[in-house]
Design an enzyme around this catalytic site. Structure first.
Site: not given
Length: 296
Positions: A13, A58-59, A160, A177, A224-225, A251, A253
């Site tokens: 569910k 599932t109920d 970067f 940036r 970012v890495q 990103n 931007h």
């Protein structure tokens, strides 16, 4: 003649929503959840012959979520997911494995005149808390927690530069940036002896600390890495119960609008008015795991 075998199956569910209220006199606490359950049965006759005699509807799974929330309460999504997994395995001998995924809605207690309110709450979607618990018969729970939709931005201290220069490059070096992303992360515990709420907040605090740095001077990010890796390392260094963490940082931007083309009213230099660009975007993902067992 070809033969076939069902190699993976589960049913359950999805989207079972509940609000649990804990009433301690005049002070109330709430947990709003969305729960997804998945069961795998020992037989496949429901698929192969249409025999439904082993199916836990599932109920019925939905009703189980509500009844166990009433019986046991909801301390943390991880603990409630473990309770559900154990219930299905203990109640139905033909259930081989269970997976429960839970999202916790981000309610916080309202503050009025600097004082936390007894029973009023504010929806504060800084990040969505999630967890998934998997458990097999005669096994132990495997607990995975996470967060998503944690959107962050800083206006400087990000660069970067010095990436590959070839015939396909058009992006210039950026020594300063805007850095913005929407963070998704998941992590796996090496034990169930965990204060899950403390650990989740610890991961969130580590993410914000590495991204932001000290309040007065910030912290430099060369990519970012690198920010992603330092965050995962801090999490593993500071929370020994976690043995694996993955982060995804797309990103978001923001680019300077060129105002120099407006001859009479424009500006030769502009670093204050930027245009958000949603797509396309870079998408950075990495996972960090312990190479030696954690000493708990």
């Amino acid at each position: 003649m070809s033969t076939y075998k069902i190699v993976d199956d589960a049913y359950g569910k999805s989207g079972v929503k509940l609000l649990h209220i804990k009433r301690d006199g005049p002070v109330h606490s709430i947990r709003e959840l969305e729960v997804n359950t998945q069961l795998t049965l020992s037989s496949k006759k429901d698929y192969t012959t249409g025999d439904n005699s082993d199916i836990v509807a599932t109920d019925s799974q939905k009703n189980t979520v509500y009844l166990l929330a009433k019986k046991h309460g909801v301390n943390s999504p991880e603990e409630f997911a473990i309770t559900l997994c154990r219930h299905f395995l203990n109640t139905y001998n033909h259930v081989l494995k269970v997976q429960v995924h839970i999202e916790l809605y981000p309610w916080q207690r309202a503050e009025i005149d600097g004082k936390k309110h007894n029973h009023a709450f504010v929806f504060t979607p800084v990040a969505v808390r999630v967890c998934t618990v998997r458990m097999e018969r005669n096994g132990v729970p495997v607990v995975e927690s996470g967060l998503k939709d944690l959107r962050v931005l800083k206006t400087t201290q990000s660069a970067f530069v010095n990436f590959v220069t070839d015939d396909y490059r058009s992006l210039p070096d950026a020594s300063d940036r805007v850095f913005s992303t929407v963070i998704t992360s998941r992590w796996v515990y090496s034990t169930t002896n965990v204060d899950y709420c403390k650990a989740w907040n610890g991961v969130k605090d580590a993410i914000l600390s590495v991204f932001s740095g000290p309040a007065d001077k910030g912290i430099f990010s060369p990519s970012v890495q690198n920010t992603l890796h330092l965050t995962e390392k801090l999490v593993l260094d500071s929370i020994p119960e976690i043995n694996y963490i993955e982060m995804i940082l797309p990103n978001k931007h923001y680019v300077n609008v060129d105002l120099s083309k407006f001859k009479n009213v424009g500006f030769a230099h502009n670093d204050t008015v930027l245009q958000p660009l949603d797509k396309p975007s870079g998408n950075i993902r990495a996972a960090l795991a312990r190479t030696l067992p954690s000493k708990l």
